[in-house]
Structure formats: C-alpha cells, structure tokens
Write a protein that holds these residues in place. Structure first.
Motif, PDB file in Angstrom:
ATOM      1  N   ASP A  87     135.342 -51.537  60.792  1.00 41.20           N
ATOM      2  CA  ASP A  87     136.722 -51.668  61.252  1.00 41.20           C
ATOM      3  C   ASP A  87     137.729 -51.741  60.112  1.00 41.20           C
ATOM      4  OD1 ASP A  87     135.923 -51.687  63.938  1.00 41.20           O
ATOM      5  OD2 ASP A  87     135.545 -53.853  63.885  1.00 41.20           O
ATOM      6  N   SER A  88     137.287 -51.429  58.910  1.00 44.11           N
ATOM      7  CA  SER A  88     138.151 -51.504  57.737  1.00 44.11           C
ATOM      8  C   SER A  88     138.600 -50.114  57.308  1.00 44.11           C
ATOM      9  CB  SER A  88     137.395 -52.153  56.569  1.00 44.11           C
ATOM     10  OG  SER A  88     136.964 -53.433  56.906  1.00 44.11           O
ATOM     11  N   ARG A  89     139.779 -50.044  56.768  1.00 42.81           N
ATOM     12  CA  ARG A  89     140.278 -48.795  56.186  1.00 42.81           C
ATOM     13  C   ARG A  89     139.555 -48.596  54.856  1.00 42.81           C
ATOM     14  NH1 ARG A  89     144.417 -45.200  56.476  1.00 42.81           N
ATOM     15  NH2 ARG A  89     145.477 -44.649  54.564  1.00 42.81           N
ATOM     16  N   THR A  90     138.968 -47.412  54.683  1.00 44.02           N
ATOM     17  CA  THR A  90     138.172 -47.154  53.490  1.00 44.02           C
ATOM     18  C   THR A  90     138.808 -46.074  52.621  1.00 44.02           C
ATOM     19  OG1 THR A  90     136.846 -45.430  54.531  1.00 44.02           O
ATOM     20  CG2 THR A  90     136.047 -47.702  54.749  1.00 44.02           C
ATOM     21  N   TYR A  91     138.311 -45.976  51.402  1.00 42.69           N
ATOM     22  CA  TYR A  91     138.761 -44.901  50.517  1.00 42.69           C
ATOM     23  C   TYR A  91     138.373 -43.540  51.087  1.00 42.69           C
ATOM     24  CZ  TYR A  91     139.868 -48.488  47.125  1.00 42.69           C
ATOM     25  OH  TYR A  91     140.415 -49.568  46.503  1.00 42.69           O
ATOM     26  N   ALA A  92     137.266 -43.491  51.795  1.00 44.02           N
ATOM     27  CA  ALA A  92     136.860 -42.244  52.440  1.00 44.02           C
ATOM     28  C   ALA A  92     137.890 -41.828  53.497  1.00 44.02           C
ATOM     29  CB  ALA A  92     135.481 -42.397  53.070  1.00 44.02           C
ATOM     30  N   ASP A  93     138.435 -42.799  54.236  1.00 40.19           N
ATOM     31  CA  ASP A  93     139.483 -42.503  55.220  1.00 40.19           C
ATOM     32  C   ASP A  93     140.716 -41.923  54.534  1.00 40.19           C
ATOM     33  OD1 ASP A  93     137.935 -43.554  57.311  1.00 40.19           O
ATOM     34  OD2 ASP A  93     138.831 -45.554  57.099  1.00 40.19           O
ATOM     35  N   ILE A  94     141.115 -42.538  53.435  1.00 37.28           N
ATOM     36  CA  ILE A  94     142.287 -42.072  52.700  1.00 37.28           C
ATOM     37  C   ILE A  94     142.067 -40.658  52.189  1.00 37.28           C
ATOM     38  CG2 ILE A  94     143.670 -42.453  50.620  1.00 37.28           C
ATOM     39  CD1 ILE A  94     143.185 -45.477  51.070  1.00 37.28           C
ATOM     40  N   TYR A  95     140.879 -40.393  51.668  1.00 30.84           N
ATOM     41  CA  TYR A  95     140.567 -39.057  51.173  1.00 30.84           C
ATOM     42  C   TYR A  95     140.604 -38.037  52.308  1.00 30.84           C
ATOM     43  CZ  TYR A  95     138.049 -35.115  49.249  1.00 30.84           C
ATOM     44  OH  TYR A  95     137.689 -33.852  48.869  1.00 30.84           O
ATOM     45  N   GLN A  96     139.998 -38.387  53.428  1.00 34.16           N
ATOM     46  CA  GLN A  96     139.976 -37.480  54.580  1.00 34.16           C
ATOM     47  C   GLN A  96     141.395 -37.161  55.052  1.00 34.16           C
ATOM     48  OE1 GLN A  96     137.146 -36.080  55.636  1.00 34.16           O
ATOM     49  NE2 GLN A  96     138.326 -34.810  57.003  1.00 34.16           N
ATOM     50  N   GLU A  97     142.244 -38.178  55.075  1.00 38.80           N
ATOM     51  CA  GLU A  97     143.636 -37.964  55.470  1.00 38.80           C
ATOM     52  C   GLU A  97     144.354 -37.058  54.473  1.00 38.80           C
ATOM     53  OE1 GLU A  97     145.176 -41.917  55.731  1.00 38.80           O
ATOM     54  OE2 GLU A  97     143.772 -42.439  57.331  1.00 38.80           O
ATOM     55  N   SER A  98     144.054 -37.211  53.186  1.00 40.38           N
ATOM     56  CA  SER A  98     144.741 -36.413  52.179  1.00 40.38           C
ATOM     57  C   SER A  98     144.353 -34.938  52.261  1.00 40.38           C
ATOM     58  CB  SER A  98     144.460 -36.949  50.773  1.00 40.38           C
ATOM     59  OG  SER A  98     143.150 -36.636  50.364  1.00 40.38           O
ATOM     60  N   ILE A  99     143.105 -34.634  52.617  1.00 41.78           N
ATOM     61  CA  ILE A  99     142.721 -33.225  52.687  1.00 41.78           C
ATOM     62  C   ILE A  99     143.071 -32.604  54.032  1.00 41.78           C
ATOM     63  CG2 ILE A  99     140.911 -33.410  50.964  1.00 41.78           C
ATOM     64  CD1 ILE A  99     138.859 -33.425  53.206  1.00 41.78           C
ATOM     65  N   SER A 100     143.214 -33.429  55.058  1.00 40.15           N
ATOM     66  CA  SER A 100     143.565 -32.878  56.364  1.00 40.15           C
ATOM     67  C   SER A 100     145.069 -32.760  56.528  1.00 40.15           C
ATOM     68  CB  SER A 100     142.984 -33.717  57.494  1.00 40.15           C
ATOM     69  OG  SER A 100     143.628 -34.972  57.559  1.00 40.15           O
ATOM     70  N   GLY A 101     145.810 -33.495  55.714  1.00 42.24           N
ATOM     71  CA  GLY A 101     147.267 -33.428  55.769  1.00 42.24           C
ATOM     72  C   GLY A 101     147.854 -34.203  56.933  1.00 42.24           C
ATOM     73  N   SER A 102     147.044 -34.926  57.645  1.00 44.55           N
ATOM     74  CA  SER A 102     147.580 -35.728  58.763  1.00 44.55           C
ATOM     75  C   SER A 102     147.237 -37.188  58.544  1.00 44.55           C
ATOM     76  CB  SER A 102     146.981 -35.265  60.085  1.00 44.55           C
ATOM     77  OG  SER A 102     145.593 -35.443  60.076  1.00 44.55           O
ATOM     78  N   PRO A 103     148.182 -38.038  58.887  1.00 40.88           N
ATOM     79  CA  PRO A 103     147.884 -39.472  58.749  1.00 40.88           C
ATOM     80  C   PRO A 103     146.860 -39.894  59.775  1.00 40.88           C
ATOM     81  CG  PRO A 103     150.008 -39.156  59.791  1.00 40.88           C
ATOM     82  CD  PRO A 103     149.517 -37.789  59.396  1.00 40.88           C
TER      83      PRO A 103
END
Length: 108
Positions: A87-103
């Motif tokens: 249930d935590s925001r991870t660095y993997a989440d941030i990376y995925q958001e950066s390559i998908s271009g969507s928050p």
C-alpha cells in the motif's frame, strides 16, 4: 537538516546495524536481501519510516522463539517484501508514471 540531525541519524543507523548483526546468520542473510530489495523498489518513505526497524523487531521475536527465518516469512523473500509495501508508493510506481506520461493514483 542540521549537523545534529545528521549525527543523530548516523547513531540510529549504527544501532540498527548492530541489532541486525546480533541476529542469527540465516536471519542476517534474509534481512540483507530484504534491505537490498527495498532500497531498489521500496517505498519512497523508507528512509523516514519504521519499516526496517520493524523487520528487525519481527526477526528478533522469531529468533527468540527458535523459529527459522524461512519458516517465519516463507520461502519467497521478494513476495514477503512486496506484502510489506503493497500500500506504499514506490520508486517503481514513480518510474512507471514517468514512462507512461500519466500520473498514477494518489497513494500518499
């Protein structure tokens, strides 16, 4: 962050490392693997949170009860770590958001 905060942080980290070194060898190995995994993909708030000390507490209790570490957490160490941070925001989440271009979803 002042110099006193840095010094206090180092003292706390050294005490944490000493607790890990006091664990049985199999617990130390698994802890180091968990730590490595969590530092790579783990929660953004890992440095400020109580996750790592909580793992040491859990391991100390298991060792005191005479349980083997894999009997305590299971044979899939990564799955155990994923369960801790599900249930935590991870660095993997941030990376995925950066390559998908969507928050992504707001999981703060």
């Amino acid at each position: 962050m002042g110099i006193q905060d840095i010094i206090e942080g180092k003292k706390q980290w050294r005490a944490h490392v000493a607790r890990v070194k006091a664990l049985p060898p199999d617990y130390q190995i698994v802890y180091k693997e968990l730590q490595r995994y969590l530092f790579k993909v783990g929660p953004v708030d890992l440095p400020d949170g109580g996750l790592l000390p909580g793992i040491v507490d859990f391991f100390e209790e298991g060792a005191a009860a005479g349980k083997g570490v894999l009997g305590l957490i299971g044979t899939d160490v990564a799955a155990f770590a994923d369960g801790l941070i599900k249930d935590s925001r991870t660095y993997a989440d941030i990376y995925q958001e950066s390559i998908s271009g969507s928050p992504g979803p707001d999981r703060t």
